[in-house]
Design an enzyme around this catalytic site. Structure first.
Site, short mmCIF file in Angstrom:
data_model
loop_
_atom_site.label_atom_id
_atom_site.label_comp_id
_atom_site.label_asym_id
_atom_site.label_seq_id
_atom_site.Cartn_x
_atom_site.Cartn_y
_atom_site.Cartn_z
N HIS A 154 57.28 19.75 -5.92
CA HIS A 154 58.64 20.16 -5.43
C HIS A 154 59.55 20.69 -6.82
O HIS A 154 60.08 19.93 -7.50
CB HIS A 154 59.24 18.67 -5.02
CG HIS A 154 60.36 18.96 -4.02
ND1 HIS A 154 61.21 20.02 -4.20
CD2 HIS A 154 60.77 18.15 -3.13
CE1 HIS A 154 62.09 20.00 -3.17
NE2 HIS A 154 62.17 18.77 -2.77
N HIS A 157 65.79 22.46 -4.79
CA HIS A 157 67.01 21.85 -4.01
C HIS A 157 67.53 20.73 -5.25
O HIS A 157 68.02 19.88 -4.95
CB HIS A 157 66.21 20.91 -3.31
CG HIS A 157 65.57 21.78 -2.03
ND1 HIS A 157 64.64 21.22 -1.21
CD2 HIS A 157 65.65 22.88 -1.65
CE1 HIS A 157 64.21 22.07 -0.33
NE2 HIS A 157 64.89 23.20 -0.54
N TYR A 159 66.57 19.26 -7.96
CA TYR A 159 65.61 17.99 -8.38
C TYR A 159 65.29 18.37 -9.76
O TYR A 159 65.65 19.47 -10.37
CB TYR A 159 64.64 17.67 -7.74
CG TYR A 159 65.21 17.04 -6.24
CD1 TYR A 159 66.02 15.90 -6.32
CD2 TYR A 159 64.61 17.68 -4.93
CE1 TYR A 159 66.77 15.66 -4.84
CE2 TYR A 159 65.32 17.31 -3.70
CZ TYR A 159 66.28 15.97 -3.84
OH TYR A 159 66.75 15.69 -2.56
#
Length: 205
Positions: A154, A157, A159
């Site tokens: 991931h 977004h 992070y």
């Protein structure tokens, strides 16, 4: 999407049912994001993939998905500064590329559901980054051990990985900041470590 059905970071039977209900012959599921370490959390009751107990619990999920003839990948993450000190070990500051906090109107949800401002983060020192890479590497290995068919990093977004990529967040002046090449270095180290780790595991299996 984080379901918050992993009490103490460990997937529960409700998650087994959740993923099995969404599995179909030949389909591909991507799991909700799994924390790679105790410092990687930003939500209460979100899952992790760094402890043996979590690997055992995810095996039940992957087994249920495979029984439907479907495939499932494990998404791994570290939220970085998108956290609050109550979600951190010993109430320490969240880790990030920067010491700047996420500002309102963006808020973080605390353990009892109330909303609060994000905590001030601590910028990772360059010598600490190899440890974070190792944590992602370990999580990838655990994902395969838990029966996942692959691993997804991931990196979006807002992070941790994205906090290094974005020039509006990353205010570093070392080898992980300033230029596009330097800001991408953090991500490239993660990808190299994860790909090497997963390929080796699959070859052994």
């Amino acid at each position: 999407m984080t379901r918050c059905r992993a009490i103490g970071g460990v997937p529960q039977e409700s998650l087994v049912k959740h993923y099995a209900q969404r599995a179909s012959l030949g389909g591909l599921l991507i799991s909700e994001a799994n924390a790679v370490s105790p410092e990687a959390y930003g939500f209460s009751h979100s899952p992790g993939i760094f402890m043996t107990e979590q690997v055992r619990a995810w095996k039940k999920v992957t087994g249920a998905v495979h029984a439907k003839g479907a495939y499932i990948f494990c998404r791994i993450w570290h939220v970085g500064r998108a956290s609050h000190y109550i979600h951190q070990p010993n109430w320490q500051k969240p880790l990030s590329s920067t010491g700047k906090a996420i500002q309102p109107p963006f808020l973080v949800r605390l353990s009892e559901g109330e909303m609060a401002r994000f905590s001030d983060p601590r910028a990772l020192a360059a010598h600490e980054i190899p440890l974070i890479v190792q944590q992602f590497q370990h999580a990838a290995k655990n994902g395969i051990a838990a029966g996942f068919d692959g691993v997804e990093l991931h990196a979006a977004h807002g992070y941790l990985v994205d906090q290094f990529l974005k020039d509006g967040i990353n205010d570093r002046t070392d080898e992980y900041g300033s230029s596009v090449e330097n800001r991408c270095q953090f991500l490239l180290e993660f990808v190299a470590a994860i790909v090497e780790n997963v390929i080796i595991i699959n070859m052994i299996n």
